[in-house]
Design a protein around this motif. Structure first.
Motif, PDB file in Angstrom:
ATOM      1  N   TYR A  17      -5.158 -16.531  15.806  1.00 37.86           N
ATOM      2  CA  TYR A  17      -4.459 -17.578  15.517  1.00 37.86           C
ATOM      3  C   TYR A  17      -4.601 -18.635  16.638  1.00 37.86           C
ATOM      4  CZ  TYR A  17      -1.465 -14.996  12.098  1.00 37.86           C
ATOM      5  OH  TYR A  17      -0.961 -14.292  11.182  1.00 37.86           O
ATOM      6  N   ALA A  18      -4.670 -19.903  16.216  1.00 32.11           N
ATOM      7  CA  ALA A  18      -4.537 -21.034  17.045  1.00 32.11           C
ATOM      8  C   ALA A  18      -3.197 -21.592  17.408  1.00 32.11           C
ATOM      9  CB  ALA A  18      -5.364 -22.073  16.839  1.00 32.11           C
ATOM     10  N   GLU A  31      -4.278 -19.282  22.037  1.00 30.30           N
ATOM     11  CA  GLU A  31      -4.697 -18.358  20.746  1.00 30.30           C
ATOM     12  C   GLU A  31      -4.256 -17.239  21.084  1.00 30.30           C
ATOM     13  OE1 GLU A  31      -8.760 -19.114  21.095  1.00 30.30           O
ATOM     14  OE2 GLU A  31      -9.263 -17.476  22.722  1.00 30.30           O
ATOM     15  N   ASN A  53      -1.703 -23.554   4.845  1.00 29.16           N
ATOM     16  CA  ASN A  53      -1.891 -22.757   6.125  1.00 29.16           C
ATOM     17  C   ASN A  53      -1.110 -21.612   6.296  1.00 29.16           C
ATOM     18  OD1 ASN A  53      -3.892 -24.308   7.224  1.00 29.16           O
ATOM     19  ND2 ASN A  53      -2.510 -25.747   7.712  1.00 29.16           N
ATOM     20  N   GLN A 102      -6.550 -18.447  11.562  1.00 29.11           N
ATOM     21  CA  GLN A 102      -8.031 -18.995  11.472  1.00 29.11           C
ATOM     22  C   GLN A 102      -8.746 -18.379  10.332  1.00 29.11           C
ATOM     23  OE1 GLN A 102      -8.467 -21.979  13.701  1.00 29.11           O
ATOM     24  NE2 GLN A 102      -6.408 -21.599  13.398  1.00 29.11           N
TER      25      GLN A 102
END
Length: 190
Positions: A23-24, A56, A149, A190
């Motif tokens: 994950y960002a 992240e 997303n 991501q």
């Protein structure tokens, strides 16, 4: 500068619909915040934030030990919405941002403490000093956003003793020797 810790913490909290993924942290959409609160001489509080940071995390619900999080913070982005005070806080009297312009957090472990809650452990580097901190964290929610997303959101807080980071507060009342750090953020898978 301190918020790195909270971001990392959230990454390791168990959540039921998640799959092992990277994950960002969504700092572009203003869905992530690193904030702090410190007493002002015992009469009131100074509230502030660190505006520029990146981070992240990797989360594997099947293997929490494989989860990790990291954060880089631009300490020069500190603001308390008072220019003269900000200049003083950033000076060599306190944060000395000319010499220490960034702070970082890297997780070293996570221990679940209940449903959607746990304690994140990691190394916080601030003002040239590195210490292990613990931050209780809570999963706020997760799922698909309106744009397709997948997001997960977390919050966490901890208390930092400023002397542990080489910040000399000895000339101030004892109530000013600690700082409360609060982090909240969304991560985009991501």
């Amino acid at each position: 500068m301190f918020k790195k810790t909270a971001l990392a913490a959230a990454a390791l909290v168990p959540f039921t619909q998640a799959h092992a993924a990277d994950y960002a942290i969504d700092t572009q959409g203003q869905h992530a915040f690193i904030q702090f609160k410190i007493s002002h001489l015992g009469f009131s509080y100074i509230l502030g934030s660190l505006e520029e940071f990146t981070g992240e995390f990797h989360y594997d619900p099947e293997n929490l030990a494989a989860s990790s999080a990291s954060l880089e913070v631009d300490v020069t982005s500190l603001t308390t919405n008072h220019a003269e005070r900000d200049k003083h806080i950033k000076s060599d009297d306190f944060l000395h941002v000319d010499e220490y312009p960034s702070a970082s957090f890297a997780s070293t472990g996570f221990e679940p403490t209940g449903e959607n809650q746990g304690v994140l452990t990691g190394e916080l580097t601030l003002h040239g000093e590195t210490n292990t901190i613990e931050m209780p964290v809570t999963l706020l929610g997760e799922g698909e956003d309106p744009w397709g997303n997948y997001r997960a959101g977390f919050e966490g807080s901890t208390t930092l003793t400023l002397a542990d980071y080489g910040i000399d507060m000895s000339s101030f009342p004892e109530v000013m020797h600690e700082l409360e750090l609060y982090v909240t953020f969304e991560g985009i898978r991501q």
